[in-house]
Design a protein around this motif. Structure first.
Motif, mmCIF file in Angstrom:
data_model
loop_
_atom_site.group_PDB
_atom_site.id
_atom_site.type_symbol
_atom_site.label_atom_id
_atom_site.label_comp_id
_atom_site.label_asym_id
_atom_site.label_seq_id
_atom_site.Cartn_x
_atom_site.Cartn_y
_atom_site.Cartn_z
ATOM 1 N N SER A 128 63.225 -4.322 -59.384
ATOM 2 C CA SER A 128 62.417 -3.245 -58.807
ATOM 3 C C SER A 128 61.126 -3.010 -59.579
ATOM 4 O O SER A 128 60.221 -2.345 -59.067
ATOM 5 N N ILE A 129 61.047 -3.526 -60.793
ATOM 6 C CA ILE A 129 59.864 -3.336 -61.631
ATOM 7 C C ILE A 129 59.192 -4.684 -61.838
ATOM 8 O O ILE A 129 59.844 -5.655 -62.239
ATOM 9 N N LYS B 261 42.829 -1.981 -53.557
ATOM 10 C CA LYS B 261 42.317 -2.354 -54.877
ATOM 11 C C LYS B 261 43.127 -3.496 -55.460
ATOM 12 O O LYS B 261 42.574 -4.444 -56.049
ATOM 13 N N THR B 262 44.444 -3.435 -55.275
ATOM 14 C CA THR B 262 45.297 -4.507 -55.784
ATOM 15 C C THR B 262 45.028 -5.812 -55.060
ATOM 16 O O THR B 262 44.976 -6.887 -55.670
ATOM 17 N N LEU B 263 44.848 -5.730 -53.755
ATOM 18 C CA LEU B 263 44.563 -6.933 -52.983
ATOM 19 C C LEU B 263 43.239 -7.549 -53.384
ATOM 20 O O LEU B 263 43.081 -8.773 -53.390
ATOM 21 N N ASP B 264 42.283 -6.718 -53.708
ATOM 22 C CA ASP B 264 40.991 -7.246 -54.161
ATOM 23 C C ASP B 264 41.129 -8.001 -55.477
ATOM 24 O O ASP B 264 40.492 -9.034 -55.693
ATOM 25 N N GLU C 248 56.163 -1.307 -56.532
ATOM 26 C CA GLU C 248 54.773 -1.236 -56.953
ATOM 27 C C GLU C 248 54.505 -2.295 -58.014
ATOM 28 O O GLU C 248 55.424 -2.856 -58.596
ATOM 29 N N ILE C 249 53.222 -2.542 -58.237
ATOM 30 C CA ILE C 249 52.810 -3.551 -59.204
ATOM 31 C C ILE C 249 51.775 -2.943 -60.134
ATOM 32 O O ILE C 249 50.770 -2.381 -59.671
ATOM 33 N N LEU C 250 52.038 -3.065 -61.417
ATOM 34 C CA LEU C 250 51.064 -2.648 -62.417
ATOM 35 C C LEU C 250 50.369 -3.898 -62.930
ATOM 36 O O LEU C 250 50.992 -4.738 -63.578
ATOM 37 N N ILE C 251 49.101 -3.992 -62.644
ATOM 38 C CA ILE C 251 48.380 -5.216 -62.982
ATOM 39 C C ILE C 251 47.279 -4.897 -63.985
ATOM 40 O O ILE C 251 46.738 -3.788 -64.017
ATOM 41 N N ASN D 43 59.864 -8.369 -50.120
ATOM 42 C CA ASN D 43 60.024 -7.060 -50.765
ATOM 43 C C ASN D 43 59.640 -5.993 -49.744
ATOM 44 O O ASN D 43 58.469 -5.653 -49.581
ATOM 45 N N THR D 44 60.629 -5.488 -49.058
ATOM 46 C CA THR D 44 60.367 -4.621 -47.906
ATOM 47 C C THR D 44 59.731 -3.299 -48.290
ATOM 48 O O THR D 44 59.038 -2.686 -47.473
ATOM 49 N N ASN D 45 59.948 -2.839 -49.512
ATOM 50 C CA ASN D 45 59.421 -1.534 -49.924
ATOM 51 C C ASN D 45 58.100 -1.626 -50.672
ATOM 52 O O ASN D 45 57.586 -0.612 -51.142
ATOM 53 N N LEU D 46 57.568 -2.819 -50.770
ATOM 54 C CA LEU D 46 56.342 -3.020 -51.541
ATOM 55 C C LEU D 46 55.123 -2.753 -50.669
ATOM 56 O O LEU D 46 54.992 -3.316 -49.581
ATOM 57 N N VAL D 47 54.252 -1.879 -51.154
ATOM 58 C CA VAL D 47 52.993 -1.564 -50.473
ATOM 59 C C VAL D 47 51.864 -1.802 -51.465
ATOM 60 O O VAL D 47 51.819 -1.185 -52.530
#
Length: 1298
Positions: free
Chosen positions: A686-687, A736-739, A709-712, A728-732
């Motif tokens: 999950s992390i 900004k992350t996509l960029d 979520e993703i911490l980048i 990952n069905t709950n990942l949104v």
């Protein structure tokens, strides 16, 4: 000095047009010219081409020409190109209409040319004989590809794309290969001869290959060319003339050309280049693939030739010529000809040491070889030998190496017991031998006998060093005496139940491969060997291994696919040199400990433990292997990975933890600075792990987890190439992350779920998942095609393409093959799949000349010939890509592997067509496949015709698996099915298959696709089987309403009445004002017949076509001319003030006996006539708002039409729950979509089948405001109903027949 013959003549002449015979050729459009004979039509087209090697993309046959072609299948057209040279401007393209009996001479006469040239696959060019028939050549070529329909061959021949495979020229084209050989060229003053009898003249001079070419400046390519061979000659500077060189050829008939240059630098450049060529020795001659029928005469005067290659010609015994003059020849290759014997003159070649006679027609060992006393290597692979005569071989006491691969050998015979002391190497692969006794070959050092049918093998062990006997049926191998020099022993894929005793006593044995046998135990002496370095015992029945008591030098140990529950306790203590260990697919629960002490001496670098029963207790043992580079622990029972243990694996480069129950990956993974691959799919993570700080990270697979979520970091590592976050069905991910991820080459995330009817319909029957992994290679050469919703019906297309070492062709096939299939399905119901492959092969164009790809394509559809049946599956494949169906839990292969090793019929075909099969079992050393898309230059050995298999799908069919060669080489069909049968997520299943293949030793590209099939009664939506879908007429009424006939053609989305589409839109969309309120449906209709689904369709009593029967209307203008903003808002609906789209569902019902909720007295009625049974009715309910239940009294207007097919047979509506609205005969109803959820009956009556698009979604921030509006409307409802009861005006009347 040799002179080339004159080239093609001048440009095409324009002869006068004689009177044409309309029966012979159609009346041509402007630009047509009639030939001088046979009614040949020549259509001159100015074909614009981007380059000299590009091919035309579309047919250039007009409608009138097509009409003429359809008159006879013996007619056709031939494209004739001008000289295709990189230096020449784009020339005209001529389209010649002719017949199969038209000869090349007739076309040349019509074109005004002397010759016609044929080029195959953009490679070799030959001049056609005057009597050859070009169109027949094209038809024969198409038949060889796989086309068998004459009409289809005529159509294909008219397609200009075919020119990439077969092309005709009016002038001999200049090959690009020739242009690449040009070293220097220019226009200079030239004088011929050593004397001054000849004058200086301006000529075009070219230094090409090893020759100097002098030609006319004006016609440098078409005129006479003088060719001066320079090898063995000389180049000198002339002292009497400045900047002038004298080029002289070798031999008694030497000739000289003087070339005068303008500058000193230019003269020196030519002198340096020519001096290099002159210094070459003319000892090697390569004349392979020159269509020679005899040895060229000029070779007989070459005394220095030591190497002569005449492979792939048409040499016969009678055309050998006077070979006795080639006395200095040492290597002579005659492979791929039509020889049955050798001439006696070859006995004079007393220096010949290597003779290649492979792929000819020899039935026995050539007797002439006895005279060639220096011959030590004889190659006779691919001939017709049936018996290995050891007596004849004994008489050839000088031969050391014999290659007899790919013959028809069934036995080895010897008349005497005399031993042979010369033969050291023998290759007997791919024959039909059942027993082999070569004990008389006492000097035999190396034997290849793979892929026979051997049950018993007997050899002499005096000199034996290597034995390769894989893929047989061996139960016993006898070698006497013990082979003291044996270093390599490969006996895999046999039926051995124990390791031979003599193998345990071989003191120098280094490699032992007994995998894929029936071994129950391993002799202790094998593991105690002091010479063994590689031991392969995978895929046996071993339950335990003997203990290790002494240190051993073992470096590679493969134990996968056995029944081991534990490894020897002292394995890592005694085998300190062990670098590779694969114990996957066992039942291991623990691992042996390493050496005690602070510093471990373990050299283990690659450890594969996938698919075992390992738990967290095995992790501390891994710390004892600090040199680990690759660690695979997939599909075990790991729940945690201690952070302190992972931090000590600092040399880790690849880590695979997929298929476990891990919640997190420790943060100490940041200590693995060399890590470049992390695979952890199908866990419970999950992390997001802290891996984006690693400098060398390239590939990250965290699919099928529970990431939220993703911490980048601010900057991603530059080496990152692929990040897989799908599943990952709950990942949104925020924008900004996509960029930040935008620079990654491959980013895989879940697409937003589609809410269309087609996707919902097909998802009820099948769903798919795709996985592709590059492995140890730098690029991915595998592509997949997955269309769960194909065409307009309930159909699907799945495919996989493997380009081996090229990625271009798989991408092209991925993008084009579905479109080709769609076109072919519309043309033919029987040959569509085969034609799809053949047309795709043609569409590859120039890319398909040198490159090739394996392919498998699966097409699911309803059977056209039997509409009452269920879905059918049609599978076609070429190459090594395969499809497997899981039926009742068992694997059912649907494909055929087209390779030399696995298909004896294809190997026989390729051998009969004189292809050269190299020792690594590849056609011409290129590929092991015999059928592929592309590789046209290897025609006819490699063909694009697929294997086609079609079967009906049943309720027992669970999965459809597609994979490339690498997948099926490491997983059996049964293992692949059992590995994923219990998984419900097709993506996780596909990932698991690829992971297993990699853990089992696959280092190549691997691709897998899993299609979950749900063709069962659970998907049925019939009223008789599943959910009952009540009709829209469940009202209480006994009055029968007449039907209003349709004025349209029966297509539901068309309206032909005084009421415009915008008016209907306003009424249906409920955006009209009070002046024109919306009215409801007339419910006094008779009950319709029961609803049927795709699994149980209605018997085909009449025509039924699948057609989406829904219409979307825009209501930005109402019928009173006001905007939607000025009208009363719809309850619970938030619009943008400009447009509201409502999907109107149209389906058929019978007009008999439906009951209404309201009294019949509220409706005016009339008695229907007998001619009204096929009519249609549309009654619109007047109401103030969509949610109003007040029904106004309506007046129906009746229209009569003549009964027709369009009014009796209407299109069905595809439902999102998997069913199809059946064909009805009477009525077509338009339901108000926004009111449908309130009804108790009808299409929207089933709550369990309600789709998201059938509901109004209110944004959370506007929820309070909507509630206030709804409350206000409820308070005003009583007043509105009171006013409407006293309304005196009659209801509005509309003529809205469909």
């Amino acid at each position: 000095m040799g002179e080339a013959g004159p080239g093609a003549g001048p440009g095409p002449r324009e002869p006068q047009e004689p009177e044409e015979d309309e029966a012979a050729a159609p009346g041509g459009p402007r630009g047509c010219r009639a030939g001088s004979r046979g009614g040949i039509r020549v259509l001159k087209r100015n074909a614009k081409r981007t380059g000299s090697r590009s091919c035309q993309s579309s047919s250039r046959v007009g409608s009138r020409e097509r009409t003429w072609l359809k008159g006879d299948v013996g007619r056709g057209c031939v494209y004739v190109y001008g000289r295709d040279s990189a230096a020449a401007a784009p020339s005209d393209l001529h389209l010649v209409l002719c017949t199969v009996d038209t000869q090349a001479s007739e076309i040349c006469d019509g074109e005004g040319r002397k010759n016609l040239f044929l080029q195959l696959h953009g490679d070799l060019v030959r001049r056609l004989e005057p009597t050859e028939k070009p169109l027949q050549i094209v038809y024969d070529y198409l038949a060889g590809l796989g086309f068998d329909d004459p009409l289809r061959m005529q159509e294909e021949a008219a397609n200009s794309d075919l020119s990439c495979m077969i092309r005709f020229y009016s002038e001999k084209p200049c090959q690009v290969e020739q242009l690449d050989r040009i070293l220097l060229s220019g226009v200079y003053n030239v004088r011929k001869g050593k004397t001054q009898l000849h004058k200086w003249a301006e000529r075009s001079v070219t230094l090409c290959g090893t020759c100097l070419i002098v030609s006319s400046v004006k016609d440098s390519h078409a005129g006479k060319m003088h060719i001066l061979p320079l090898i063995g000659g000389k180049v000198e500077e002339m002292k009497r003339r400045q900047y002038t060189l004298a080029f002289t050829s070798a031999g008694a008939q030497a000739q000289t050309y003087h070339v005068s240059f303008e500058t000193l630098a230019e003269c020196q450049r030519w002198h340096r280049q020519a001096s290099t060529i002159v210094s070459m020795r003319f000892s090697m001659v390569d004349l392979s693939c020159y269509s020679l029928e005899e040895v060229p005469e000029h070779l007989f005067y070459s005394q220095d030739i030591t190497y002569l290659n005449l492979r792939h010609n048409f040499m016969r015994t009678s055309g050998a010529g006077s070979l006795d003059s080639l006395c200095s020849l040492q290597t002579f290759w005659l492979d791929g000809n039509f020889l049955t014997s050798l001439p006696e003159e070859m006995g004079n070649m007393q220096q010949l040491s290597c003779l290649g006679l492979s792929f000819n027609n020899f039935y026995e060992l050539p007797a002439i070889c006895e005279k060639l006393v220096t011959l030590d290597k004889l190659a006779l692979a691919g001939n017709l030998l049936e018996t290995l005569d050891l007596t004849v071989l004994n008489r050839m006491g000088h031969i050391k190496s014999v290659d007899l691969r790919l013959n028809n050998l069934k036995r080895a015979a010897a008349d005497t017991l005399e031993g042979n002391k010369s033969v050291a190497y023998m290759d007997l692969r791919d024959n039909q031998m059942t027993d082999l006794d070569l004990s008389s070959l006492v000097s035999l050092e190396q034997l290849h006998c793979e892929r026979n049918q051997l049950r018993e093998l007997t050899l002499s062990g005096f000199s034996l060093r290597a034995l390769y006997a894989n893929s047989n049926c061996l139960t016993a191998v006898n070698i006497y005496p013990v082979p003291g020099l044996l270093t390599c022993l490969e006996l895999s894929h046999n039926q051995l139940q124990c390791v031979p005793d003599w193998a345990c006593e071989a003191k120098k044995l280094e490699v032992l491969d007994v995998s894929y046998n029936l071994l129950l135990e391993l002799p202790p002496r094998i593991l105690r060997s002091l010479s063994l370095r590689k031991l392969m015992v995978g895929h046996n029945h071993l339950q335990s291994l003997p203990p290790l008591l002494e240190h051993i030098p073992l470096e590679v140990l493969d134990l996968q696919h056995n029944l081991l529950t534990k490894l020897p306790e002292t394995l890592f203590v005694k085998a300190l040199n062990l670098r590779y260990l694969n114990a996957s697919a066992n039942s291991l629960e623990s691992l042996p400990s390493t050496c005690p002490g602070e510093e471990s001496l373990s050299m283990l670098q690659l450890l594969y433990l996938t698919n075992n029963n390992l738990t967290d207790q095995c992790i501390p043992v891994l710390v004892g292997h600090p040199n680990l580079r690759i660690l695979h622990l997939a599909n075990n029972n790991l729940q945690t990975f201690p952070a302190s243990k992972l931090s000590k694996l600092e040399h880790l480069e690849e880590l695979n933890l997929s298929g476990n129950k891990l919640k997190t990956i420790p943060t100490t993974i940041a200590n693995c600075k060399l890590l470049h691959t992390l695979i952890a799919h199908s866990n419970e993570i999950s992390i997001f792990p802290e891996i984006l700080h690693l400098p060398h990270i390239q590939f990250v697979d965290l699919s099928c987890n529970e990431l939220t979520e993703i911490l980048i970091p601010e900057a991603l590592p530059g080496a990152l190439q692929e990040l897989d976050l799908s599943g990952n069905t709950n990942l949104v991910l925020e924008h900004k992350t996509l960029d930040i991820f935008s620079h990654i080459t491959t980013l895989k995330i879940d697409a937003k779920p589609s809410l269309t009817a087609d996707s919902a319909l097909t998802s009820a029957f099948w769903s798919h998942g795709v996985a592709e992994m590059a492995g140890q290679r730098n690029k991915l050469c595998v592509s997949s095609l997955a269309l769960g919703s194909f065409a307009e019906g309930v159909e699907a297309v799945y495919g996989m393409f493997d380009g081996d070492k090229n990625e271009e062709l798989p991408r092209l096939l991925q993008c084009t093959m579905a479109d080709v299939l769609l076109e072919e399905v519309q043309q033919s119901d029987t040959m569509f799949m085969s034609n799809t492959f053949l047309v795709s092969h043609r569409k590859l164009g120039m890319a398909g000349q040198k490159l090739g790809s394996s392919a498998v394509l699966c097409y699911i559809r309803n059977e056209v010939a039997d509409p009452a049946s269920n879905f059918s599956l049609t599978v076609a494949n070429v190459g090594t890509c395969q499809a497997v169906l899981c039926r009742s839990g068992k694997a059912l292969p649907l494909s055929k592997v087209f390779s030399l090793e696995q298909c004896s019929e294809e190997a026989r075909r390729v051998k009969e067509q004189k292809a050269i099969i190299t020792e690594d079992n590849k056609v011409n050393g290129v590929t092991c496949c015999t059928r592929m898309l592309g590789c046209t230059y290897l025609h006819p050995w490699i063909l694009p015709k697929p294997h086609v298999n079609s079967i009906p799908l049943t309720v027992q069919d669970e999965l459809l698996l597609l994979g490339n060669k690498a997948l099926w080489e490491h997983l059996s069909y049964a293992e692949a099915v059992s590995a994923v049968q219990h998984l419900h997520d097709p993506l996780a299943a596909a990932k698991k298959l690829c992971t297993l293949a990699q853990s089992y030793g696959c280092q190549d590209n691997v691709g897998a696709m899993v299609v979950c099939l749900n063709i069962s009664e659970d998907n049925c939506t019939c009223e008789m089987h599943g959910l009952t879908l009540t009709g829209p007429g469940a009202f209480s009424s006994t009055t029968t309403k007449p039907a209003t006939p349709s004025c349209s053609s029966g297509i539901a989305s068309e309206f032909s009445s005084e009421l415009s589409a915008s008016e209907v839109s306003s009424e249906v969309g409920s955006t009209a004002s009070d002046e024109h309120g919306a009215v409801g449906l007339d419910g006094s209709l008779l009950p319709r017949q029961e609803r049927r689904c795709s699994l149980h369709p209605v018997p085909p009593s009449s025509i039924f076509q699948r057609q989406p029967s829904s219409a979307t209307f825009s209501s930005n203008q109402s019928d009173n001319g006001l905007d939607s903003d000025d009208e009363q808002p719809v309850e619970g609906v938030m619009t943008n003030g400009s447009k509201v789209e409502v999907e109107v569902d149209i389906h058929c019902c019978k007009g008999k006996g439906l009951e209404l909720e309201h009294p019949a007295a509220e409706y005016s009625s009339s008695t229907p006539g007998p001619e009204d049974d096929s009519g249609l009715v549309l009654i619109i309910r007047r109401q103030n708002s969509v949610n109003s239940n007040t029904v106004q009294r309506g007046v129906k207007e009746k229209c009569e039409l003549q009964k027709s097919l369009s009014t009796c047979c209407l299109y069905g509506k595809k439902l999102s729950n998997g069913s199809i609205v059946p064909l009805e005969e009477s009525l077509n109803l338009i339901e108000v979509a926004t009111e449908a959820p309130k009804k108790k009956t009808g299409y929207f009556a089933a709550p369990s089948q309600m789709e998201p698009e059938d509901q109004f979604v209110v944004p959370p921030d506007l929820e309070e405001e909507v509630k206030e509006q709804m409350k206000q409307h409820q308070e005003d409802r009583a007043d509105q109903e009171l006013k409407e009861e006293h309304a005196a005006s009659l209801p509005d009347e509309f003529d809205t027949a469909l």
